[in-house]
Design a protein around this motif. Sequence first.
Motif, mmCIF file in Angstrom:
data_model
loop_
_atom_site.group_PDB
_atom_site.id
_atom_site.type_symbol
_atom_site.label_atom_id
_atom_site.label_comp_id
_atom_site.label_asym_id
_atom_site.label_seq_id
_atom_site.Cartn_x
_atom_site.Cartn_y
_atom_site.Cartn_z
ATOM 1 N N PHE A 1 -3.741 -9.448 0.516
ATOM 2 C CA PHE A 1 -4.584 -9.348 -0.667
ATOM 3 C C PHE A 1 -5.356 -10.641 -0.915
ATOM 4 O O PHE A 1 -6.536 -10.628 -1.235
ATOM 5 N N ASP B 1 0.867 -1.174 0.000
ATOM 6 C CA ASP B 1 0.000 0.000 0.000
ATOM 7 C C ASP B 1 0.907 1.229 0.000
ATOM 8 O O ASP B 1 1.593 1.510 0.976
ATOM 9 N N ASN B 2 0.926 1.948 -1.123
ATOM 10 C CA ASN B 2 1.879 3.049 -1.287
ATOM 11 C C ASN B 2 1.638 4.187 -0.303
ATOM 12 O O ASN B 2 2.582 4.901 0.064
ATOM 13 N N GLU B 3 0.401 4.369 0.133
ATOM 14 C CA GLU B 3 0.116 5.472 1.045
ATOM 15 C C GLU B 3 0.694 5.203 2.434
ATOM 16 O O GLU B 3 1.308 6.073 3.047
ATOM 17 N N SER B 4 0.470 3.997 2.955
ATOM 18 C CA SER B 4 0.933 3.661 4.303
ATOM 19 C C SER B 4 2.304 2.989 4.307
ATOM 20 O O SER B 4 2.901 2.803 5.360
ATOM 21 N N ILE C 1 -0.222 -5.205 2.688
ATOM 22 C CA ILE C 1 -1.624 -5.469 2.977
ATOM 23 C C ILE C 1 -1.991 -6.862 2.458
ATOM 24 O O ILE C 1 -1.697 -7.199 1.305
ATOM 25 N N LYS D 1 2.872 -0.082 3.802
ATOM 26 C CA LYS D 1 2.705 -1.351 4.505
ATOM 27 C C LYS D 1 2.312 -2.449 3.522
ATOM 28 O O LYS D 1 1.763 -2.182 2.457
#
Length: 326
Positions: A72, A63-66, A70, A68
């Motif tokens: 899937f 997850d590029n925003e966090s 994730i 982290k």
Amino acid sequence: IMDITERKNTEKQLEELNQKLFTIFKASSILQNLQNPEKLANDIITVLEKNLKYENLAVLLLDNESDKLIPFALSSQNKKKNLDEDKRDMALLNIKMGKGITGHVLKTGKTIRLNDVNRDERYIAMRNSIQSELCVPIIVENKVIGVLNAETDVLNAYTPTDEIIFETLATQIGIALHNSQLFQRLQIELEERQATQTQLTLLNQELDAKVKERTQELSAQVEKLNKSQKAMLYMVEDLNALTRELKTEQQKLQISNKELESFSYSVSHDLRAPLRAINGFSKIILEEYAPKFDNEGKRLFDIIRENSRKMDHLITDLLSLSRIAR
């Protein structure tokens, strides 16, 4: 007795290798379908569970925003909890780039195969019974987007062959996920363009109605002004504007068709990956176990390799046809 034992061991190894080749082929067939990305990953996990008895499989994406990893898609094998709970538990581990085995693979882009996780301080336990772990990167366009991970309660569970299988499938998963996402974006764009086309049709109908109305008004004016040339010029200008709008929309449709042709070429080109795997493993078997085969066995493997070459020629022809079409 030793010869019989050795022969049985060889036959067992060949049977296992054949099963792994079949699994790669089966997984490759699934990956050719442009379906929902999450369903695609779950289907691959199911094939690995069913045919090669891998346990605790997971596809984790970045997850590029966090920053982290994730969950899937997760394995359902030997799970007492439902998968949503398992995903929540895994998300709570807060695995970032460089953290744990999966985070380290995400950071370095290199495979890690541990046959005793207790000897590696990087390992973060989600289940206390885990003994071995195999984690490979999922790479798209030279960028690591996630990992394919497997864990088991058995020590020394994974072999270099397992590593090759996972790396091959991870590469194909990455390509399939990328193509599936691209296909979904194209579908959205097509739907938007179809909506635009519908609006254009309505606009054309409105313009037709306005043109008819204007024509009637002009006719009335012509009758009043004895067919005034000025009124006729107004109507010609309206028709020219409508023609320009139609030409603009035709250019948009031509661009869309070119994008679809390019996409078809990309999907056809990616068919080579599973053929290379089949041909490569077949070659390994023939080179390493040729003395163990009788003539019939060699003939069957020759058929496999010949059909692989034929399929490669067909793909080459498809690519040539795609170039001609473009």
